[in-house]
Motif scaffolding. Structure first.
Motif, PDB file in Angstrom:
ATOM      1  N   SER A 240     142.204  90.418  62.377  1.00 47.57           N
ATOM      2  CA  SER A 240     141.457  90.974  61.115  1.00 47.57           C
ATOM      3  C   SER A 240     142.142  92.111  60.435  1.00 47.57           C
ATOM      4  N   ARG A 241     141.741  92.146  58.986  1.00 46.19           N
ATOM      5  CA  ARG A 241     142.520  93.147  58.462  1.00 46.19           C
ATOM      6  C   ARG A 241     141.406  93.731  57.445  1.00 46.19           C
ATOM      7  N   VAL A 242     141.152  94.866  56.963  1.00 49.92           N
ATOM      8  CA  VAL A 242     140.536  95.547  56.202  1.00 49.92           C
ATOM      9  C   VAL A 242     140.972  95.604  54.869  1.00 49.92           C
ATOM     10  N   ILE A 243     140.419  95.065  53.969  1.00 48.67           N
ATOM     11  CA  ILE A 243     140.515  95.051  52.262  1.00 48.67           C
ATOM     12  C   ILE A 243     139.871  95.980  51.993  1.00 48.67           C
ATOM     13  N   TRP A 244     140.322  97.499  52.104  1.00 47.82           N
ATOM     14  CA  TRP A 244     139.512  98.724  51.705  1.00 47.82           C
ATOM     15  C   TRP A 244     138.985  98.599  50.357  1.00 47.82           C
ATOM     16  N   ASP A 245     140.314  98.714  49.263  1.00 49.37           N
ATOM     17  CA  ASP A 245     139.913  99.103  48.131  1.00 49.37           C
ATOM     18  C   ASP A 245     139.059  98.237  47.194  1.00 49.37           C
ATOM     19  N   ILE A 246     138.587  97.092  47.631  1.00 52.39           N
ATOM     20  CA  ILE A 246     137.859  96.293  46.952  1.00 52.39           C
ATOM     21  C   ILE A 246     136.588  96.893  46.604  1.00 52.39           C
ATOM     22  N   SER A 247     136.257  97.892  47.872  1.00 51.05           N
ATOM     23  CA  SER A 247     134.860  98.528  47.529  1.00 51.05           C
ATOM     24  C   SER A 247     134.594  99.221  46.285  1.00 51.05           C
ATOM     25  N   THR A 248     135.649  99.526  45.662  1.00 53.52           N
ATOM     26  CA  THR A 248     135.392 100.529  44.842  1.00 53.52           C
ATOM     27  C   THR A 248     135.118  99.634  43.259  1.00 53.52           C
TER      28      THR A 248
END
Length: 303
Positions: A240-248
């Motif tokens: 799995s991979r983290v899609i960090w930037d969509i959090s903002t």
């Protein structure tokens, strides 16, 4: 450099989650990872809550670039590519950002992005602040603050940077690339909504199977996001991979998906650790993420 002090009542008002549609500029090191591409598309597809006024290419330096300047230029080209796939390349301006990191806490790095941010911010009304959504090194934004300190009263910075306040260190890529810029954002008193990486947005994991099922068939941009995800790793079995930037972007769509609280702005040490002083100004700190709601919203908007 002294920055105008925002009265606490006004600061807290600016730190409240937005209730209506907001104007944003998105400051992104788009070529650095695969999550920036998702965030760019998510922002553009969130038309009910977000009006994207411009994109700023942020510098980055790692194995994908030969220098911060090269990283910024590659990010600029990646932004052009995404907008072209979406048929939006003549719609929203893209500005080149800093070619280097700050050399000290007083000297800005001149760039199209920093100058445009100053111009847009100064044109903003008191009740209509510009949201500066930053998902890379914060050099462009810090430079704009140094160039025109009065924009402290005109913007709200929403930054994916650092790790959770309880984490053993905060040597995170966005924050650690430019120590001077990161400190300016934390120390200036600019209204700041901080989304940490490890311990918070690290929950935004997804898999190739999920991207295949819910993204791949969503037109040309869906195919591009799927291919980008597939090519990021050699073996997707159990991966799995983290899609960090969509959090903002998710915070602007529905802040309830990212529980937060007001805390005193932390102090960033030379060795990238947090320390605390209760006399400092407030920031809004995201402390948790409801992962499923965010991905449901993203996948739905790709339709």
């Amino acid at each position: 450099m002294p920055f105008p002090k925002c009265p606490q009542e006004q600061l807290i008002r600016r730190l409240n989650p937005p209730e209506g549609k907001v104007r944003i500029v998105l400051d992104t090191d788009t070529y650095n990872e695969i999550d920036d591409q998702f965030a760019v598309v998510y922002a553009l597809q969130s038309k009910a809550k977000i009006q994207v006024e411009g994109f700023y290419a942020a510098p980055f330096f790692n194995s994908l670039s030969s220098s911060p300047k090269d990283g910024m230029e590659k990010s600029y080209l990646e932004l052009e590519k995404i907008l072209s796939i979406m048929g939006r390349n003549d719609d929203i301006p893209i500005y080149k950002g800093s070619e280097s990191y700050l050399i000290d806490a007083h000297t800005p790095v001149e760039s199209e992005a920093a100058r445009n941010l100053v111009e847009r911010a100064m044109a903003s009304g008191e009740d209509d602040p510009l949201y500066v959504v930053a998902i890379g090194a914060i050099t462009n934004v810090a430079s704009a603050l140094l160039m025109e300190p009065r924009i402290v009263d005109k913007i709200v910075v929403l930054w994916l940077g650092g790790h959770a306040l309880h984490w053993p260190n905060t040597k995170e890529f966005n924050l650690a690339q430019d120590l001077h810029a990161s400190r300016i954002i934390l120390d200036s008193g600019v209204p700041l909504i901080l989304v940490p990486c490890m311990g918070v947005s690290s929950h935004l994991q997804t898999t190739l199977s999920e991207i295949r099922d819910y993204v791949k068939e969503k037109g040309g941009i869906g195919e591009y996001l799927y291919t980008t995800f597939k090519d990021c790793h050699n073996d997707h079995f159990g991966y799995s991979r983290v899609i960090w930037d969509i959090s903002t972007i998710a915070f602007l769509n529905n802040a309830a998906w990212l529980p937060s609280s007001l805390v005193h702005s932390p102090i960033l040490s030379e060795d990238f650790r947090w320390s605390f002083d209760s006399s400092r100004h407030f920031i809004r700190y995201v402390n948790h993420i409801h992962r499923d709601e965010i991905f449901k919203d993203l996948f739905g908007k790709l339709s």
